[in-house]
Enzyme design. Structure first.
Site, PDB file in Angstrom:
ATOM      1  CE  LYS A 272      41.770   8.807  13.606  1.00  0.00           C
ATOM      2  NZ  LYS A 272      42.379   7.506  13.714  1.00  0.00           N
ATOM      3  CD  GLU A 358      45.013  -7.686  14.528  1.00  0.00           C
ATOM      4  OE1 GLU A 358      44.831  -7.904  13.313  1.00  0.00           O
ATOM      5  OE2 GLU A 358      44.686  -6.618  15.065  1.00  0.00           O
ATOM      6  NE  ARG A 386      40.770  -9.985  11.569  1.00  0.00           N
ATOM      7  CZ  ARG A 386      40.295  -8.926  10.917  1.00  0.00           C
ATOM      8  NH1 ARG A 386      41.125  -8.110  10.314  1.00  0.00           N
ATOM      9  NH2 ARG A 386      39.007  -8.696  10.867  1.00  0.00           N
TER      10      ARG A 386
HETATM   11  C1  LIG Z   1      41.551  -6.479  13.542  1.00  0.00           C
HETATM   12  C2  LIG Z   1      41.634  -5.165  14.275  1.00  0.00           C
HETATM   13  N1  LIG Z   1      42.785  -4.801  14.857  1.00  0.00           N
HETATM   14  C3  LIG Z   1      42.867  -3.629  15.524  1.00  0.00           C
HETATM   15  C4  LIG Z   1      41.791  -2.804  15.615  1.00  0.00           C
HETATM   16  C5  LIG Z   1      41.844  -1.533  16.436  1.00  0.00           C
HETATM   17  N2  LIG Z   1      41.653  -0.333  15.583  1.00  0.00           N
HETATM   18  C6  LIG Z   1      40.467   0.299  15.542  1.00  0.00           C
HETATM   19  S1  LIG Z   1      40.487   1.596  14.498  1.00  0.00           S
HETATM   20  C7  LIG Z   1      42.091   1.331  14.099  1.00  0.00           C
HETATM   21  C8  LIG Z   1      42.771   2.237  13.129  1.00  0.00           C
HETATM   22  C9  LIG Z   1      42.040   2.308  11.850  1.00  0.00           C
HETATM   23  O1  LIG Z   1      42.679   3.221  11.013  1.00  0.00           O
HETATM   24  P1  LIG Z   1      41.966   3.654   9.683  1.00  0.00           P
HETATM   25  O2  LIG Z   1      41.389   2.479   9.000  1.00  0.00           O
HETATM   26  O3  LIG Z   1      42.938   4.459   8.902  1.00  0.00           O
HETATM   27  O4  LIG Z   1      40.748   4.538  10.159  1.00  0.00           O
HETATM   28  P2  LIG Z   1      40.772   6.015  10.805  1.00  0.00           P
HETATM   29  O5  LIG Z   1      40.547   5.832  12.269  1.00  0.00           O
HETATM   30  O6  LIG Z   1      42.069   6.655  10.481  1.00  0.00           O
HETATM   31  O7  LIG Z   1      39.635   6.706  10.177  1.00  0.00           O
HETATM   32  C10 LIG Z   1      42.606   0.239  14.794  1.00  0.00           C
HETATM   33  C11 LIG Z   1      43.990  -0.243  14.718  1.00  0.00           C
HETATM   34  C12 LIG Z   1      40.602  -3.232  15.000  1.00  0.00           C
HETATM   35  N3  LIG Z   1      39.478  -2.512  15.079  1.00  0.00           N
HETATM   36  N4  LIG Z   1      40.554  -4.400  14.343  1.00  0.00           N
END
Ligand SMILES: Cc1ncc(C[n+]2csc(CCOP(=O)(O)OP(=O)(O)O)c2C)c(N)n1
Length: 616
Positions: A272, A358, A386
């Site tokens: 990242k 969630e 959700r």
């Molecule tokens: C249902 C839901 N819960 C929380 C989020 C907030 N959120 C956005 S990105 C993220 C982390 C995603 O991590 P990853 O899939 O590993 O992607 P990266 O940012 O590391 O590339 C979260 C928790 C979301 N978008 N959707």
């Protein structure tokens, strides 16, 4: 500076490039991203980490005929730039500019609208099945992060798709990060997969000829390959892990996989923030950023000085935890966003980041409540959607004491329609046993959280993004009388057209109600509770006014204003009522003030609506 990038306006042009030009394209794309996001704000670290993967996918697959489905979609800036939206990036996430997430109406390359996580495998599988049913030959690829992979929905999709013979490729983009460091057993398992096999497998995957891979895939389908990874147990042909920044590994591997039949799973390892030192060192800070100077980075963290509602909540949680040992704090993967960072450090044993889960968060909290803990679930309004069945079936039906600290209620600005908390008052107020409070300022927010915590039944405190009108001066813990609002302004003279007007304001709309009331000399009530409603106050206002105006930052349909109408009807009033709130449409991204103005929820809009009603 963007010599090569400027020639790529479409993936078809990308596919004309020589493979040896791709690293240069990647470095130009990365430089463009840093420059562009530094001017607009937006998601940075995740996009920097997927530069090579994005190029390789569009290079190998015949997009848009082949379908590329991104999970969450916060990592799609590179994809947008390569699919004709390079210039649009200057208005990213702005009013009438391009969205920060994929949107079907924005481009034919955006195959599936998203922003909530963990939907990609389900959607991609649906597309693969529909294509087969329609007799269309196409490849479908889902790209999902290791954070998004922790959600139940992703596993539901793996379980379903892995048992099929449909051609589907799942690319796991494993950067060992969610927004904050990832949690849970899956994360440990992925780390194990990586540490054991990384280099050997990376080499193998890039050099392995198609015949080898095809044979392995065929043996896999016939069950001749002894499952070695969890993904194989799910029915996928697992390949990797490979280095997701090495185009020489990515391109040949994807080309080979493209020819394989059945469900395929490619494990790709990225970093990242790759290529921008400050984001590599602190990917959490650079996950979502405001404008910054690329040479200086983000200076002085993100604080603007005035406490946000999120900080008010975070401070209250720490203070409350010190007073009551039964308190536990739960977040579904939003430690920073929900204001739990300090609590997690002070009370690690009472802090639970449950992953992007969630639904589990709510039922886990219900279990805790059964045994005498006092759970506080910090959750964004949009993500609570959700967990609706868990809320109804596991919490409300059993009347379990739980505090829902609901952040981002109302419009949220740049994240737009996927993230607006537009519906919670409607979907919460219809639930038996529920108490719903909406603070009009930061101090009231603290009082409401305390009030909710004192109750022995489920209670929600719903507050907006950003800061409110005041400073939190009071640090004491005082409870509010349940179901009681207050008159904030008494209209003195007969207002416009000899009509007396009362504005019943809910939460964040109190400020604009007071402004409009100055002009009209209207009465204003700060209603505080959406449920239970202050029926007595409503009756008093109905008796003394010709027009009641309700105002809320929630859809009008089924919202707080609807509750007022129901109360009037129950009490036998035939008052004239004007309901103001969010309209029956999704509100696009942009400055929150513009979003509200587009809904008539600014001073001018409120005045115009009231005057129009009085004149009619
Ligand atoms: C249902 C839901 N819960 C929380 C989020 C907030 N959120 C956005 S990105 C993220 C982390 C995603 O991590 P990853 O899939 O590993 O992607 P990266 O940012 O590391 O590339 C979260 C928790 C979301 N978008 N959707």
């Amino acid at each position: 500076m963007y010599e090569l990038l400027n020639t790529v306006n479409d993936p078809a042009e990308l596919r004309k490039l020589d493979r040896r030009q791709l690293p240069q394209l990647a470095s130009e794309l990365r430089a463009f991203l840093i420059d562009s996001v530094s001017k607009t704000g937006g998601h940075l670290s995740s996009n920097l980490g997927t530069v090579e993967l994005t190029i390789a996918l569009h290079y190998v697959f015949e997009t848009p005929h082949d379908r590329l489905v991104w999970d969450v979609g916060h990592q799609t800036y590179g994809h947008k730039i390569l699919t004709g939206r390079r210039e649009g990036m200057s208005r990213l996430r702005m009013w009438e500019g391009i969205s920060g997430f994929p949107r079907r109406e924005e481009s034919e390359f955006d195959t599936f609208g998203t922003a909530h996580s963990s939907t990609s495998i389900s959607a991609a599988f649906g597309m693969a099945v529909a294509s087969r049913l329609a007799g269309v030959k196409r490849r479908v690829v889902a790209v999902i992060g290791d954070g998004a992979m922790t959600a139940g929905m992703a596993f539901e999709a793996l379980n379903n798709a892995g048992d099929s013979k449909d051609d589907l490729l799942v690319v796991l983009n494993d950067n060992e990060m969610s927004i904050s460091p990832p949690v849970g057993a899956l994360n440990k398992y992925l780390a194990k997969l990586m540490s054991g096999q990384f280099y050997a497998a990376a080499k193998r995957a890039s050099t392995r000829v198609l015949g080898d891979l095809a044979k392995r895939a065929e043996e896999h389908v016939k069950g001749m390959v002894t499952p070695s990874t969890m993904f194989e147990e799910f029915g996928f042909n697992y390949l990797g892990p490979i280095d997701g920044h090495d185009l020489d590994a990515l391109v040949p591997t994807l080309k080979n996989i493209r020819e394989l039949k059945g469900p395929q799973f490619l494990h790709v390892v990225t970093r990242k923030g790759q290529g921008y030192k400050m984001a590599e060192v602190d990917p959490v800070l650079y996950h979502g950023v405001s404008k910054f100077k690329p040479d200086d980075g983000i200076v002085g963290g993100k604080s603007s000085g005035k406490p946000t509602y999120t900080q008010v909540f975070g401070d209250w949680l720490c203070d409350m935890a010190a007073l009551d040992k039964r308190l536990v704090g739960i977040t579904p993967a939003m430690r920073e966003g929900s204001g739990l960072a300090r609590f997690s450090e002070l009370y690690p044993e009472r802090y639970f980041d449950v992953g992007i889960a969630e639904q589990h968060a709510l039922t886990f909290a219900a279990g805790l409540a059964c045994e005498g803990s006092k759970p506080v679930v910090a959750i964004y309004s949009t993500f609570l959607q959700r967990a609706y069945d868990q809320l109804i079936h596991d919490v409300m039906l059993q009347n379990l004491p739980l505090v829902l600290a609901i952040d981002r209620g109302g419009v949220v600005g740049a994240d737009g329609a996927t993230h607006n908390g537009s519906f919670d008052l409607s979907f919460l107020r219809c639930l038996p046993n529920m108490t719903v409070m909406v603070p009009s300022d930061e101090n009231e927010c603290r009082q409401m959280l305390f009030t909710a915590f004192q109750m022995n039944t489920p209670a929600a405190v719903r507050y907006p993004r950003g800061s409110g009108p005041g400073e939190v001066a009071k640090k004491d813990m005082t409870a509010l009388p349940i179901g009681r609002g207050e008159i904030r302004r008494q209209g003195k003279k007969i207002a416009l057209l000899s009509k007396k007007v009362a504005i019943l304001a809910f939460g964040s709309m109190l400020g604009v109600a007071l402004e409009a009331a100055e002009e009209l000399d209207a009465t204003v009530a700060n209603m505080r509770f959406v449920k239970p409603l202050d029926d007595a106050l409503i009756a008093q206002l109905a008796d003394a006014h010709d027009l009641l105006v309700t105002i809320e930052e929630n859809v009008v349909d089924g919202g707080a204003g609807s509750a007022v109408l129901e109360s009037l009807q129950r009490q036998g009033f035939k008052s004239s009522v004007l309901l103001l709130g969010l309209p029956d449409r999704f509100i696009d991204h942009g400055d929150p003030a513009l979003q509200l103005a587009s809904c008539g929820l600014d001073r001018a809009g409120v005045l115009a609506a009231i005057r129009a009603r009085l004149a009619s």
